[in-house]
Design a protein around this motif. Structure first.
Motif, mmCIF file in Angstrom:
data_model
loop_
_atom_site.group_PDB
_atom_site.id
_atom_site.type_symbol
_atom_site.label_atom_id
_atom_site.label_comp_id
_atom_site.label_asym_id
_atom_site.label_seq_id
_atom_site.Cartn_x
_atom_site.Cartn_y
_atom_site.Cartn_z
ATOM 1 N N SER A 1 0.637 -1.169 -0.084
ATOM 2 C CA SER A 1 0.030 0.017 0.062
ATOM 3 C C SER A 1 0.670 1.293 0.134
ATOM 4 O O SER A 1 0.379 2.312 0.037
ATOM 5 N N LEU A 2 2.330 1.116 0.122
ATOM 6 C CA LEU A 2 3.014 2.254 -0.196
ATOM 7 C C LEU A 2 3.345 2.529 -1.327
ATOM 8 O O LEU A 2 3.958 1.991 -2.105
ATOM 9 N N SER A 3 2.763 3.751 -1.610
ATOM 10 C CA SER A 3 2.970 4.171 -3.194
ATOM 11 C C SER A 3 3.980 5.103 -3.223
ATOM 12 O O SER A 3 4.583 5.790 -2.632
ATOM 13 N N LEU A 4 4.376 5.326 -4.618
ATOM 14 C CA LEU A 4 5.329 6.098 -5.117
ATOM 15 C C LEU A 4 4.915 7.357 -4.794
ATOM 16 O O LEU A 4 6.005 8.569 -4.448
ATOM 17 N N TYR A 5 3.614 7.808 -4.796
ATOM 18 C CA TYR A 5 3.154 9.151 -4.387
ATOM 19 C C TYR A 5 3.392 9.497 -3.107
ATOM 20 O O TYR A 5 3.993 10.709 -2.764
ATOM 21 N N ASP A 6 3.311 8.309 -2.298
ATOM 22 C CA ASP A 6 3.619 8.572 -0.608
ATOM 23 C C ASP A 6 5.015 8.998 -0.471
ATOM 24 O O ASP A 6 5.409 9.809 0.209
ATOM 25 N N GLU B 1 -0.567 12.391 -10.447
ATOM 26 C CA GLU B 1 -1.104 11.711 -9.294
ATOM 27 C C GLU B 1 -1.571 10.299 -9.647
ATOM 28 O O GLU B 1 -1.122 9.345 -8.628
ATOM 29 N N LYS B 2 -2.330 10.058 -10.457
ATOM 30 C CA LYS B 2 -2.920 8.786 -10.760
ATOM 31 C C LYS B 2 -1.686 7.712 -11.095
ATOM 32 O O LYS B 2 -1.789 6.790 -10.722
ATOM 33 N N PHE B 3 -0.739 8.353 -11.783
ATOM 34 C CA PHE B 3 0.456 7.417 -12.122
ATOM 35 C C PHE B 3 1.163 7.215 -10.732
ATOM 36 O O PHE B 3 1.697 5.817 -10.791
ATOM 37 N N LEU B 4 1.587 8.058 -9.929
ATOM 38 C CA LEU B 4 2.259 7.867 -8.754
ATOM 39 C C LEU B 4 1.341 6.741 -7.677
ATOM 40 O O LEU B 4 2.017 6.348 -6.871
ATOM 41 N N LYS B 5 0.302 7.147 -7.710
ATOM 42 C CA LYS B 5 -0.562 6.636 -6.812
ATOM 43 C C LYS B 5 -0.780 5.007 -7.020
ATOM 44 O O LYS B 5 -0.984 4.199 -6.340
ATOM 45 N N ARG B 6 -0.482 4.588 -8.277
ATOM 46 C CA ARG B 6 -0.965 3.308 -8.701
ATOM 47 C C ARG B 6 0.407 2.403 -8.552
ATOM 48 O O ARG B 6 0.143 1.302 -8.059
ATOM 49 N N ARG B 7 1.554 2.906 -8.524
ATOM 50 C CA ARG B 7 2.669 2.002 -8.344
ATOM 51 C C ARG B 7 2.921 2.137 -6.780
ATOM 52 O O ARG B 7 3.389 2.891 -6.410
ATOM 53 N N THR B 8 3.022 0.784 -6.359
ATOM 54 C CA THR B 8 3.636 0.658 -5.114
ATOM 55 C C THR B 8 4.879 -0.091 -4.985
ATOM 56 O O THR B 8 5.358 -0.515 -5.878
ATOM 57 N N LEU B 9 5.373 -0.056 -3.665
ATOM 58 C CA LEU B 9 6.790 -0.290 -3.302
ATOM 59 C C LEU B 9 6.817 -1.971 -3.949
ATOM 60 O O LEU B 9 7.817 -2.533 -4.477
#
Lengths: 162, 162
Positions: A74-79, A120-128
DNA sequence: CTATTTCCTAGTAAGTTGGTATGAAATATA
DNA sequence: TATATTTCATACCAACTTACTAGGAAATAG
């Protein structure tokens, strides 16, 4: 312009290294810095931001180090961007203080909004976990192979640090 | 971090103003600056980049000014970014000089590539004509309404210019 | 000839980026 | 309890970027 800062680059790489572990035994920053050939001091700096964002938790002393405090799934690139760089997208007419007087009438305002949304969409979609699963090998190993046996020299480029 | 610079913001707005015209009679920078309440000198600076990128063409002297040199339907946001800011997306491991030694082994390299791709796709898809068609009113008119009758004061914020 | 407008080269103050430096606080081990 | 080890906290600094400004040269319509 979009720039991926070294803070995010190194921070992300280090988090992947953390995710290689069992998630229980703390990983020392010293060993990450050595394995990844990054400046220890800079990594310390970066990890303070990650601690404040509650992405990692540190324990001091010998046998100390850092563990992930959040589920990699659940840890996204956005975070990570948020924790390390603050706002991901900035444009004058969006921040409170200097809010542009054109408001809804401005023809480009919506455009920047869409751009931000798409980003934002892109960054929130990818998780660690996503990124990690694409690579069979542990990050640290991959890097060590590239650099050969870990020697005395550290830091990136010409700069010696640790 | 992604920042939309004032160069791009103002440049884009000014291009929209150009697109309001008939595409034949040159538009003076002085009037754009006045109508949009932007610094004339800064706009001049910006337009030199647009000239070099062959996006606009200028003619000097009285009755001079700028006209679009490219079809608004094929002039993308990406082109404008490139002309005004140079590279749209930067990350250390992508530029020649400091190309990172990890190469294909680096787990995040692909990720930055995807991010760049997604960004480029967005910017290349929107054209000047697209944005313009979403707004019934000419840009300049919309702005003039917001600011009331165009007065002596110019420049943004506290700064007086022209 | 003159007013007007773009073109060209520089410069500069404020903010951001990519680090470094120094030391205090906590803790495992002996 | 002493000590080595590790994170935590604060502050600093050089290089680069951003957002302009300044001053004048070159072209051109009337």
């Amino acid at each position: 312009m979009f720039n991926v800062s070294t803070r995010v680059q190194y921070g992300f790489l280090a988090l992947l290294a953390l995710a290689d572990g069992d998630g229980k035994t703390p990983v020392r920053l010293g060993s990450i810095a050595r394995d990844l050939h990054l400046s220890f001091k800079y990594l310390e700096n970066i990890f303070q931001s990650l601690v404040k964002a509650r992405i990692v938790r540190g324990t001091r002393g010998p046998e100390g180090g850092y563990v992930l405090e959040r589920d990699p799934r659940s840890l996204s690139l956005y975070d990570i961007f948020r924790a390390l760089e603050g706002p991901v997208f900035t444009v004058e007419c969006f921040d409170e203080e200097s809010a542009c007087r054109h408001l809804a009438l401005c023809p480009v305002r919506d455009l920047w909004g869409e751009l931000r949304g798409s980003l934002e969409k892109f960054l929130k979609r990818r998780t660690l976990a996503d990124i990690k699963s694409k690579y069979k090998k542990p990050v640290v190993l991959a890097h060590m192979e590239m650099f050969g046996v870990a020697g005395e020299e550290t830091g990136k480029k010409e700069s010696a640090s640790i």
